[in-house]
Write a protein that holds these residues in place. Structure first.
Motif, mmCIF file in Angstrom:
data_model
loop_
_atom_site.group_PDB
_atom_site.id
_atom_site.type_symbol
_atom_site.label_atom_id
_atom_site.label_comp_id
_atom_site.label_asym_id
_atom_site.label_seq_id
_atom_site.Cartn_x
_atom_site.Cartn_y
_atom_site.Cartn_z
ATOM 1 N N ARG A 1 46.552 -14.820 -40.956
ATOM 2 C CA ARG A 1 46.998 -16.091 -41.529
ATOM 3 C C ARG A 1 46.946 -16.025 -43.048
ATOM 4 N NH1 ARG A 1 43.787 -20.927 -38.885
ATOM 5 N NH2 ARG A 1 45.496 -22.076 -39.854
ATOM 6 N N ASN B 1 42.711 -12.910 -38.988
ATOM 7 C CA ASN B 1 43.511 -13.574 -37.962
ATOM 8 C C ASN B 1 44.995 -13.637 -38.318
ATOM 9 O OD1 ASN B 1 41.454 -14.773 -35.886
ATOM 10 N ND2 ASN B 1 40.570 -15.222 -37.883
ATOM 11 N N ASP C 1 35.633 -24.682 -39.555
ATOM 12 C CA ASP C 1 36.674 -24.621 -38.524
ATOM 13 C C ASP C 1 37.130 -23.180 -38.286
ATOM 14 O OD1 ASP C 1 36.558 -27.338 -38.251
ATOM 15 O OD2 ASP C 1 38.341 -27.750 -39.462
ATOM 16 N N LEU C 2 37.312 -22.421 -39.373
ATOM 17 C CA LEU C 2 37.754 -21.036 -39.234
ATOM 18 C C LEU C 2 36.693 -20.185 -38.543
ATOM 19 C CD1 LEU C 2 39.451 -20.453 -42.716
ATOM 20 C CD2 LEU C 2 40.588 -20.611 -40.492
ATOM 21 N N SER D 1 34.409 -21.255 -36.478
ATOM 22 C CA SER D 1 34.332 -21.678 -35.081
ATOM 23 C C SER D 1 35.445 -21.038 -34.260
ATOM 24 C CB SER D 1 34.431 -23.206 -35.000
ATOM 25 O OG SER D 1 34.453 -23.635 -33.659
ATOM 26 N N THR D 2 36.654 -21.027 -34.816
ATOM 27 C CA THR D 2 37.791 -20.411 -34.126
ATOM 28 C C THR D 2 37.569 -18.918 -33.957
ATOM 29 O OG1 THR D 2 39.320 -22.052 -35.038
ATOM 30 C CG2 THR D 2 40.274 -20.001 -34.217
ATOM 31 N N ASP D 3 37.034 -18.293 -35.004
ATOM 32 C CA ASP D 3 36.780 -16.852 -34.955
ATOM 33 C C ASP D 3 35.739 -16.523 -33.892
ATOM 34 O OD1 ASP D 3 37.193 -14.157 -36.203
ATOM 35 O OD2 ASP D 3 35.048 -14.361 -36.607
ATOM 36 N N SER D 4 34.685 -17.355 -33.807
ATOM 37 C CA SER D 4 33.642 -17.135 -32.798
ATOM 38 C C SER D 4 34.202 -17.283 -31.388
ATOM 39 C CB SER D 4 32.494 -18.123 -33.013
ATOM 40 O OG SER D 4 31.872 -17.919 -34.269
ATOM 41 N N SER D 5 35.082 -18.274 -31.204
ATOM 42 C CA SER D 5 35.687 -18.490 -29.889
ATOM 43 C C SER D 5 36.555 -17.311 -29.499
ATOM 44 C CB SER D 5 36.516 -19.778 -29.904
ATOM 45 O OG SER D 5 35.702 -20.902 -30.158
ATOM 46 N N ASP D 6 37.317 -16.800 -30.483
ATOM 47 C CA ASP D 6 38.175 -15.648 -30.219
ATOM 48 C C ASP D 6 37.349 -14.425 -29.842
ATOM 49 O OD1 ASP D 6 40.360 -17.189 -30.773
ATOM 50 O OD2 ASP D 6 40.626 -16.452 -32.832
#
Length: 214
Positions: A24, A22, A161-162, A164-169
């Motif tokens: 980061r 991502n 958290d990472l 979850s964000t990756d799955s959403s993306d």
């Protein structure tokens, strides 16, 4: 049981992979101060562990007493003051003096139980459990956990958290691809797709209505 350093290295590797994916870096994703608060590992040692380094040997009693001090400094009362030794000790049937002496490393310990514990190399399990129960609600081994284990546990929230964000993306990207594909469908297939979407929407509304009526 897995080696604590290997377990930590695996977690850090997964975090690094998600960060690189991502665009980061650790610096913008990891709050060293917050990790220190959660793990009990001093801030200046956390980068060493993240990079796979080893810490100098630590006496188990010193580790536990340092973490008791850490808990009092970071898990404060609602008014911002520290919990007193008396408040903590009385929660598991010990005296203020016994806990204070343990933390301050005095040779003369007023409690026979704590005296036996210091001769055996660390606080009795019941004393440790009592302190952990006071601060965490249940005994969890936090006071005596090796630094690698403590930091690994603290990193799990970051990893979750990472992920979850990756799955959403990924889900958003999949939806975008689906919409672009649907835009090129023939009219008859597009009408069929619209019918499916309408049916799903009606089913969702019905499910919501039933849930609200319960």
């Amino acid at each position: 049981m897995r080696d604590p350093r290997s377990a930590l290295a695996e977690t850090v590797g997964r975090i690094d992979s998600l960060l690189v994916k991502n665009g980061r870096t650790r610096e913008d994703a990891l709050d060293v101060r917050e990790l220190s608060v959660r793990s009990g590992v001093p801030q200046h040692l956390i980068p060493v562990l993240l990079d796979g380094g080893a810490l100098p040997p630590e006496d188990i009693t010193e580790r536990i007493t340092n973490r008791i001090v850490h808990l009092r400094e970071t898990r404060l009362r609602p008014d911002g003051s520290r919990h007193s030794y008396e408040e903590i000790a009385s929660s598991f049937g010990a005296s203020r003096a016994s806990l204070s002496n343990l933390v301050n490393g005095r040779k003369k310990v007023s409690s026979p139980a704590l005296a036996r514990s210091t001769r055996s190399g660390g606080p009795l399990a019941s004393t440790q459990a009592g302190i952990e129960r006071f601060f965490f609600g249940e005994p969890n081994g936090w006071l005596s956990a090796e630094p690698e284990t403590a930091l690994n546990d603290a990193l799990q929230r970051v990893l979750t958290d990472l992920e979850s964000t990756d799955s959403s993306d990924n889900l958003g990207a999949d939806r975008a691809v689906a919409l672009r594909t649907a835009a090129g469908l023939p009219d008859d297939k597009w009408q069929l797709l619209q019918g499916v979407i309408k049916t799903l929407e009606e089913q969702a509304r019905d499910d919501l209505a039933r849930g609200e009526s319960l």
